[in-house]
Structures are given as structure tokens and as C-alpha cells.
Write a protein that holds these residues in place. Structure first.
Motif, short mmCIF file in Angstrom:
data_model
loop_
_atom_site.label_atom_id
_atom_site.label_comp_id
_atom_site.label_asym_id
_atom_site.label_seq_id
_atom_site.Cartn_x
_atom_site.Cartn_y
_atom_site.Cartn_z
N VAL A 50 47.04 54.51 32.47
CA VAL A 50 45.98 53.98 33.33
C VAL A 50 45.97 52.46 33.18
CG1 VAL A 50 44.59 56.08 33.19
CG2 VAL A 50 44.20 54.25 31.53
N THR A 51 45.56 51.75 34.22
CA THR A 51 45.55 50.29 34.18
C THR A 51 44.11 49.77 34.35
OG1 THR A 51 45.99 50.16 36.56
CG2 THR A 51 47.90 50.14 35.07
N PHE A 52 43.95 48.48 34.05
CA PHE A 52 42.62 47.88 33.99
C PHE A 52 42.56 46.56 34.76
CE2 PHE A 52 43.16 50.56 30.31
CZ PHE A 52 41.92 51.17 30.13
N ASP A 53 41.36 46.22 35.19
CA ASP A 53 41.13 44.90 35.75
C ASP A 53 41.28 43.84 34.68
OD1 ASP A 53 40.61 45.87 38.29
OD2 ASP A 53 38.44 46.04 37.95
N PHE A 54 41.47 42.59 35.11
CA PHE A 54 41.67 41.49 34.17
C PHE A 54 40.49 41.37 33.21
CE2 PHE A 54 41.24 36.96 33.05
CZ PHE A 54 42.45 36.80 32.37
N ASP A 55 40.80 41.30 31.92
CA ASP A 55 39.82 41.09 30.85
C ASP A 55 38.76 42.20 30.82
OD1 ASP A 55 38.87 39.75 28.61
OD2 ASP A 55 37.51 38.48 29.77
N LYS A 56 39.12 43.40 31.24
CA LYS A 56 38.17 44.50 31.27
C LYS A 56 38.74 45.71 30.51
CE LYS A 56 35.29 42.39 34.06
NZ LYS A 56 33.96 41.91 33.58
N ALA A 57 37.83 46.54 30.04
CA ALA A 57 38.20 47.82 29.43
C ALA A 57 37.42 48.95 30.10
CB ALA A 57 37.95 47.80 27.94
N VAL A 58 37.06 48.73 31.36
CA VAL A 58 36.28 49.70 32.13
C VAL A 58 37.23 50.55 32.96
CG1 VAL A 58 34.49 50.00 33.88
CG2 VAL A 58 34.30 48.14 32.20
#
Length: 211
Positions: free
Chosen positions: A69-77
Motif C-alpha cells: 500500500v502507498t501513502f500521501d507525502f509525509d503521511k501515515a494515513v
């Protein structure tokens, strides 16, 4: 006295010679090691292909569920796409209840290495929390580890979503797991071979005489 010692030595040599082609504790060594040998035969038959089975299960997981799974920049949501992927992982894990997993968190190279290590860990933990919320036992998730920015999918110093990811991998099997039905059949065949040897040994000793 000397004749007795020589006779005993010859008897021992004969017994050792008869055992040369057999595993320790097999029929030729008598019944005293029978229970332990039975366990060893079964265990060796069931676990002889453990590494191969682990590779096969890893391939099966990657073929049947998304492992990343991948994430938005500077996020862990976890966004909607990530949750859908983890739903598939959770379903796969429920269908394979003896498999243990390991989660690795990653970051792209924007920011300091120390910060990205912490961010990778937050991402891995987010995946674990979600899988647990979907009914996966926490003790089946062996380790949560951050790889930070050290293993990019795309080698770049810039923002890159494919590098901002968490990866789920097969880590092993629960204690006592013997695999698919074929492994169980292999163990049963090993046990039958062992018991046949013991029966033949018993017949031979009962007709050999003695004094």
C-alpha cells in the motif's frame, strides 16, 4: 573372562554393522528408542520441505492479494485504495490461519534519514492496526519494521509515491503447522514405514531363539 569380553565385542560389532544403513533408533536398534524415533520420522517427513513451502506460500500470497500500500507525502494515513488492498490481505490471512506475516514501512528520500525511519515505522504500524481491526490476530504479525528511505522502488531524491509504502510479506508458519494435505500424507507414509520396520524386527527376534 577374556572370551566373554571378546564375544560381547563381536556381538556389538555385528549389531553396529546391521545398523550401518539405518537411522539411529530404527528397528535394527531395538524398541527402546521407538517412541522418539517415531516422532523424528514424522517430523522429518512433514518438515523436510519447509523452505520450499515458505517460498510457495509467499508466491501464493502475492498472486492472490496486493502486498503493498502507498501513502500521501509525509503521511501515515490509509486512503481508500490502501484500505481496499488491506481488506484483501485480511481476507487472505483469515483463509490461511497458520501463516505469519511481517510488515515493512518505507519512505521516499525527502527529509532526513532519521525522520524517514520514524515515518516508515508509523506506516507499518498503520497497516498492522488496520489488519487487526479486520480480525487478524496481532500475534500473527511477527514484526513491524521500518526500512526508511533505504530501499526505494524508484531511485530518486524527489517525492515519489511508489517509495512511500508499506509491504506485507509472509514470514513463516505457526508452531505445529505441517502444511497442506500432501504434507500430512507424507508424514503418515513415514510413520507407516517406521511401524512396518518395527513389526518385521519383532518377528525376526521372536524366531531367532536365544538362551
Amino acid at each position: 573372562m577374556t572370551r566373554i569380553v571378546i564375544a560381547a565385542a563381536l556381538g556389538a560389532a555385528t549389531l553396529l554393522s546391521a545398523c550401518a544403513d539405518r537411522p539411529a533408533g530404527s528397528a535394527a536398534t531395538g524398541a527402546s528408542f521407538g517412541a522418539a524415533t517415531a516422532s523424528n520420522v514424522i517430523g522429518q517427513a512433514a518438515y523436510a520441505y519447509a523452505d520450499r513451502r515458505l517460498v510457495a506460500m509467499s508466491d501464493k500470497f502475492r498472486a492472490e492479494a496486493p502486498d503493498t500500500v502507498t501513502f500521501d507525502f509525509d503521511k501515515a494515513v490509509l486512503d481508500a485504495d490502501a484500505r481496499r488492498a488491506l481488506d484483501a490481505q485480511a481476507a487472505w490471512l483469515k483463509a490461511h490461519p497458520k501463516v505469519r506475516m511481517r510488515i515493512y514501512g518505507h519512505a521516499d528520500k525527502v527529509g532526513s534519514e532519521a525522520y524517514n525511519d520514524r515515518l516508515g515505522l508509523r506506516r507499518a504500524r498503520a497497516v498492522v492496526r488496520y489488519l487487526v481491526s479486520k480480525g487478524v490476530e496481532r500475534n500473527r504479525l511477527d514484526a513491524v519494521e521500518s526500512r526508511g528511505e533505504r530501499e526505494p522502488v524508484v531511485p530518486t531524491e524527489e517525492r515519489e509515491r511508489r517509495n512511500r509504502r508499506a509491504v506485507t510479506e509472509v514470514a513463516g508458519f505457526e508452531r505445529g503447522y505441517v502444511g497442506d494435505p500432501m504434507d500430512g500424507k507424507r508424514a503418515l507414509l513415514g510413520y507407516k514405514e517406521y511401524t512396518f520396520d518395527r513389526i518385521e524386527f519383532a518377528k525376526a527376534t521372536s524366531t531367532a531363539g536365544g538362551g
